[in-house]
Design a protein around this motif. Sequence first.
Motif, PDB file in Angstrom:
ATOM      1  N   GLU A  39       6.879  10.075   3.172  1.00  0.00           N
ATOM      2  CA  GLU A  39       6.048   9.379   4.157  1.00  0.00           C
ATOM      3  C   GLU A  39       5.908   7.897   3.789  1.00  0.00           C
ATOM      4  O   GLU A  39       5.955   7.018   4.661  1.00  0.00           O
ATOM      5  N   ALA A  40       5.717   7.622   2.509  1.00  0.00           N
ATOM      6  CA  ALA A  40       5.599   6.227   2.072  1.00  0.00           C
ATOM      7  C   ALA A  40       6.909   5.473   2.289  1.00  0.00           C
ATOM      8  O   ALA A  40       6.909   4.299   2.685  1.00  0.00           O
ATOM      9  N   LYS A  94       0.828  -1.196   0.000  1.00  0.00           N
ATOM     10  CA  LYS A  94       0.000   0.000   0.000  1.00  0.00           C
ATOM     11  C   LYS A  94       0.871   1.257   0.000  1.00  0.00           C
ATOM     12  O   LYS A  94       0.591   2.224  -0.726  1.00  0.00           O
ATOM     13  N   PHE A  95       1.936   1.253   0.793  1.00  0.00           N
ATOM     14  CA  PHE A  95       2.852   2.391   0.792  1.00  0.00           C
ATOM     15  C   PHE A  95       3.544   2.528  -0.568  1.00  0.00           C
ATOM     16  O   PHE A  95       3.739   3.641  -1.069  1.00  0.00           O
ATOM     17  N   GLU A 142       1.164   4.122  -2.988  1.00  0.00           N
ATOM     18  CA  GLU A 142       1.052   5.558  -2.765  1.00  0.00           C
ATOM     19  C   GLU A 142       2.288   6.289  -3.287  1.00  0.00           C
ATOM     20  O   GLU A 142       2.182   7.369  -3.886  1.00  0.00           O
ATOM     21  N   ALA A 143       3.463   5.708  -3.082  1.00  0.00           N
ATOM     22  CA  ALA A 143       4.688   6.324  -3.600  1.00  0.00           C
ATOM     23  C   ALA A 143       4.671   6.391  -5.125  1.00  0.00           C
ATOM     24  O   ALA A 143       5.082   7.391  -5.719  1.00  0.00           O
TER      25      ALA A 143
END
Length: 468
Positions: A294-295, A158-159, A162-163
């Motif tokens: 953040e990711a 999921k990260f 998002e990245a």
Amino acid sequence: MKQIFIYILLILSVPLSAQEDVPVLEIEHCRNLALEHNKTLRSATLGLEAARYTKRSTLGMFFPNISLTGFAGYSDIDGSLGINMRSMASGMINSVLPSLSPQQQATLQRLASGVVERLPSRYNILDYEVGWMYSGGIMLRQPLFMGGKIVAGYRMSKFALEAARQNERKTRADIIEEADQAYANVVKATELRKVAESYLSLLETLDGNVESAVRNGMKLQNDRLKVLVKIDEVKLQLAQADNAIRLASMSLCHVTGMPLTSRVRVSSEYPRVDDALLLSSDDVTSRPEYAMLEAKVGVARQEVNVSRAAWLPQLALLAYYGYNGGIEMNGRKLLDRWGFAGGVTLSVPIFHFGADYYKTKAAQVRARQAELEREDFVELMQLQLAREGNNLEEASLEVSLTEKALEQVTLNRELSEKQYKAGTETLTDLLEAQALWQQAWQRSIDARFRRYLASVAYLKAAGRLVTE
């Protein structure tokens, strides 16, 4: 002769009609073309698509793993499981004796002793042969607890998604900024050519007046030579402006994916920027780079959980249904049927000489490193945003001052023209006033050019050039 004349007219008319047919490109159209033809954006889009598939792949690890299994093998092992008939008969008699009377026991022992003695010591009734063995069926494996590895892997996907999404957004912002710069260069070059044309028109008008005065003996030939020198200078500027337009148009064609020889026309003004969007702020959380950091931190933290899962218990449910065949016993197959089997597997790591422990410690250090990199880069982004804000304020002030200066030198030029016609001002003063007017106009165009690009750079630094 008439046909040749018509042919020449057709040739001369083609550029004019082609110029009229060239559409005027707006900034949004140029942005869309640039986004559509940029290969870097295509690569970022493919990366986003791959991240989506990876997330779906990790999601599937929560569900059972069903597979077909099969086995076939051969062994030449064979033998026999012999039975001692004397021992077996003696055992049976001994088991019956306690239930009989003493007289019956004596009679049974006397009759059985002769029979037992005549039995063979061994009697082979369990002959076996392994031979071919084979099996096939469906295996189901359902993870129950894998130490948190599956959950951590899904969160990492999921990260990563998002990245990838933010990377595509960042790429879009870079392309839009590049397209805006190329578009603004064409507008600037076109505006500067208009300045050169207007200045040349003024000088040609002045040259006509001075030539008339020289013919009538009111002016010296030296005055006309001064005007002609200025005219030559402006003609050179006009040629330079044409070259600048050509190069800027080729650059715009390159950015938008059109052939470099395409005829391009753009609107004569820069797109308006809403001043409400340009409020000064140090918030950089809307930038794609911030979300990517953040990711990255999120992935590093989940890597700690993945490494920790290696020294935690793992529990899984197993189920099997299939056919098993092989192993002959007395000429008949011992295994020859379909069947079901199920169970639970549990693995508890005990000691691995610290390998998994130190692997987890290394992952924790990398997570802390990612957090420090994020903090440092956030400060750099805030610094960049402050710098772009200052550049925008300076550019806006420069536009205001250059426009005011242009108004003043325009009035001064008009006054000088009137005074020159009245004979109260020299030609040198008039030429200087016209030159100052041209320079002020050019500075005004440069200021508006810089202000527009500064506004684009500020919106990009604030993360508002491309919305979510």
